[in-house]
Design an enzyme around this catalytic site. Structure first.
Site, short mmCIF file in Angstrom:
data_model
loop_
_atom_site.label_atom_id
_atom_site.label_comp_id
_atom_site.label_asym_id
_atom_site.label_seq_id
_atom_site.Cartn_x
_atom_site.Cartn_y
_atom_site.Cartn_z
N CYS B 220 0.89 -1.27 0.01
CA CYS B 220 -0.19 0.12 -0.04
C CYS B 220 0.83 1.25 0.09
O CYS B 220 1.84 1.19 0.16
CB CYS B 220 -0.73 0.14 1.15
SG CYS B 220 -0.05 0.33 2.83
N ALA B 241 6.40 -1.98 -4.81
CA ALA B 241 6.52 -1.24 -3.70
C ALA B 241 5.39 -0.13 -3.25
O ALA B 241 4.76 0.15 -4.09
CB ALA B 241 8.03 -0.51 -3.29
N HIS B 242 5.57 0.50 -2.45
CA HIS B 242 4.53 1.69 -1.95
C HIS B 242 4.74 2.80 -2.91
O HIS B 242 5.70 3.11 -3.33
CB HIS B 242 4.80 2.27 -0.39
CG HIS B 242 6.24 2.68 -0.16
ND1 HIS B 242 6.13 3.37 1.02
CD2 HIS B 242 7.28 2.28 -0.49
CE1 HIS B 242 7.59 3.42 1.23
NE2 HIS B 242 8.23 3.03 0.43
N ASN B 243 3.61 3.30 -3.34
CA ASN B 243 3.41 4.40 -3.99
C ASN B 243 3.94 4.58 -5.63
O ASN B 243 3.85 5.20 -6.24
CB ASN B 243 4.14 5.68 -3.47
CG ASN B 243 3.51 6.10 -2.16
OD1 ASN B 243 3.69 5.66 -1.13
ND2 ASN B 243 2.64 6.91 -2.12
N SER B 261 7.50 4.39 -5.04
CA SER B 261 7.24 5.89 -5.61
C SER B 261 7.93 5.98 -7.17
O SER B 261 7.82 7.20 -7.81
CB SER B 261 8.08 6.93 -4.93
OG SER B 261 7.65 6.88 -3.53
#
Lengths: 342, 342, 342
Positions: B220, B241-243, B261
């Site tokens: 998330c 991974a996140h974002n 990201s």
């Protein structure tokens, strides 16, 4: 467990030097030995620990001659490592999981056959038309989809998910959360840039005595079978794609991946984090070093491959030496250039 | 299934050369064909198998002219590969899982909405405030946490774990033991060398027609959403991974990982075991070869990247050629040095 | 949540520039800010967004001086990033999972001790002789085998599988479908080319404040323990082999793998897709860059390692520069050769 040193020595057909009445209750590495431990010394690299260990008994080779004082009782055997392996196996029998029966709640479809002596853990599911052999252990939270066959004495650890039509032989071990039979990664590109799923209608066939690690994934074939031959040992987090065949007694270490339709020979050793492209052949007895990327077929048996793209490992290592000396090569060239200018 | 060759030919709008009354019961690769098989020949690399196969019928391009004797009945069509894909899809409809209804025991929180025609396997869990669309299939041992939304006709295979607030579109397929919405890997270093967890409060948004492989993990976002755009296809054991944002119709092969990201464009093809660092941009239509490590943003669309750190693949391959010849370079240099000494 | 800007400022001990009565209801990145958002600006790389954001309030450093007009209310604090982290934590407390109690159906063996205030999700299993601390949260579809100990306040996410005899400390977090304690990959080659399984009798010990990612696997020791020291943070899809020891406060990113009996020091940072061979030592404070392959022990603390096989990262990067210039080296050599011929 609790045994006297004498009982251990009898089990291993060994000779005792020291107090045969002492009691041992656990197996330990020699460097971690405590009172009550039985340890072994096979590799002389570890000899120093014999003189400092607190292990009650240490198994050594008959031919071993201590060079300093030691406080443990010694058990002299033909081969210390083999003897210790026997102890490990005996110990395992004692501590092994002797669970039997069907825990509730669990789910078994009426159309499935369940062999005698099985253990089925709670929250596990067996779909329609399955055949589960004798003395199979299926731990908790396992899903076995329709028309799966599992041979006698196989062990399925918690959380394993087996898709439909999978065939698993006898004496196999599948570790927790492994996935067997998920769809092969096949998508046909469309004119608009999107992809259409190519149906994956085949299955996975796993022969006898295969071991599969935790969280490993083995995809089903598009048609026909993805095949893991007998005696193959696969570590954790390994990816085996659709229509791959792994030859018997091949060993694959953690996080390696084998792409679609590739055929790996017998008795190969594939180290960790190796990648192998699709539609190629790896001959019998090939050794592939860690993190290599195999991008083409090889023909000769017994090669050692290294690098990415992989070549004969000697070549690869030689390149590595040259790469480390590139600064010197550059200097030598500059020197020559300067001389030439003079 | 059981069809006559004539029925198959009608389905594919094809012309028959041979006995149209023969019966076929399965789809096979031409090299594995048996009596009762229907196969196809599209790539002429496999032409040899036409003359040896036991397949009852073989689908070939209209334009194909056999060079030797063969024993199968031929079905001539415009495009043999496309025609066979249609057969695969028809076959899949016949053998597909037609399960419906809610198996027991299962768990559905009272505050969740469940669409018509769904299948919910035993030992599966739907938390509070979820919205599950029509004709969704949720297999066994699945956990769907609170406030998750799943669109119509999506299929969730056994053991998938979906964290709270995840949004999943229509016609998605998530394979066994994949994890969607686990915490992003964010820890703030403290003065004493320890780390403090940075709360991960965002979610995962998966648009329509996305496929996610077995044991893949998608974290998330810290805030906002990790986003998988429509039509994306992700293989097994992939880490997102996140974002991260993955553009539509991008394909990612097994064991690749994308760090936090990073933004991947549309229609990219990422091969197996690729690593991509965080906070970078990969343009549309980028192709990244297996085991590459992408360490910086690129700007031009449609590049082929290779190596670690990755550069334009041509450059990378050229370096590889030079590396293989380093021994020769060294010899040439020695020769010159010797000449110069003379 | 709903707070006024004034309440937020009080919480953070900050000073307000603008309308203190405005209401904020969510945390957002400054570039994604909406009406009702509170955001932060710490890195001046993002300053441009202050002048365009729709966030109602933005937390900035006291020392920050805006260069253009902006429409948000500013909250001036000593350190904007730290202040925002406090907000994240407060927000998390509000939205956190406050589930308690034992959902049904679940399974707890009678011989296990369960602490006060725990949450046990449906379809989760606790075997014989376990000890589960106070306020532990065990989500759904978890299997905890016999004789496992879990310390107070730890959180076990859905689908985690824990093998017998595992010890887990306090305040640990284990993400979905991770596997703890699977068999080490140990097989003794036999004369006929097959392998015999070496029993894996040890366990896994995880100390306090450890975080483990989704689908990560940690194998038990052959004898003794695989040990994860306090404060270690491990990302998704990581493989930790038997008898490994990870020193305290070490951080390991996704898809890395550590082979058997290797000892990693304290406060190390291991990036993604790193491989580390077995039986070596990595000193304290070592940094290992992404996709590196560490093939031998290092002795000096605080090194940065890169490449495969890994060396000091500076050396590795220097080699990479030389490799990119190999075409020039070749040209220079040809020029010299030509000159010499003249």
């Amino acid at each position: 467990m609790e045994f006297t040193v004498e009982q251990i020595a009898q089990m291993l057909n060994g000779e005792i030097k020291g107090d045969k009445s002492l009691k041992v209750t656990q197996l330990s590495k020699i460097e971690e030995g405590k009172e009550g431990s039985v340890s072994f010394l096979a590799n002389l690299k570890y000899e120093q620990f014999l003189y400092t260990t607190n292990s009650t008994a240490v198994i050594v080779d008959k031919t071993f001659e201590p060079k300093k004082d030691y406080s443990s009782t010694l058990i002299l055997v033909e081969n210390a490592y083999s003897a210790f392996t026997i102890l490990l196996q005996e110990y395992q029998k004692i501590v092994a999981d002797h669970k039997k029966g069907i825990e509730q709640p669990s789910f078994i479809a009426e159309t499935s056959d369940i062999g005698e002596g099985i253990y089925l853990g709670a929250f596990s599911y067996i779909g329609e038309g399955c055949s589960i052999g004798k003395n199979v252990k299926i731990h908790q939270n396992v899903t076995i989809s329709d028309h799966v066959s599992i041979g006698d004495c196989s062990v399925i650890y918690p959380g394993v998910k087996i898709y439909k039509n999978t065939f698993i032989g006898e004496n196999c071990v599948i570790h927790a959360n492994a996935v067997i039979g998920s769809d092969g990664f096949g998508f046909a590109p469309q004119a608009d840039g999107s992809y259409k799923t190519i149906p994956q209608l085949g299955n996975v066939v796993i022969e006898d005595n295969v071991s599969i690690g935790a969280n490993t994934t083995i995809d089903c074939a598009t048609m026909g079978s993805t095949t893991i031959r007998k005696g193959v040992k696969i570590d954790n987090l390994v990816q085996i794609a659709h229509n791959v065949e792994i030859g018997q007694n091949t060993v694959i270490a953690a996080q390696s991946g084998i792409s679609g339709s590739t055929k790996i020979g017998e008795n190969c050793m594939i180290a960790g984090q190796v990648g192998i492209v699709g539609h190629i052949t790896v001959p019998n007895k090939t050794i592939i070093t860690a993190q290599s990327g195999v991008s083409k077929s090889f023909k000769k048996e017994g090669m050692i491959l290294g690098g990415s793209p992989a070549s004969e490992n000697k070549e690869y290592l030689r390149s590595q030496v040259y790469i480390k000396q590139l600064n010197k090569l550059d200097e030598r060239l500059s020197t020559l250039e300067n001389k030439f200018q003079e």
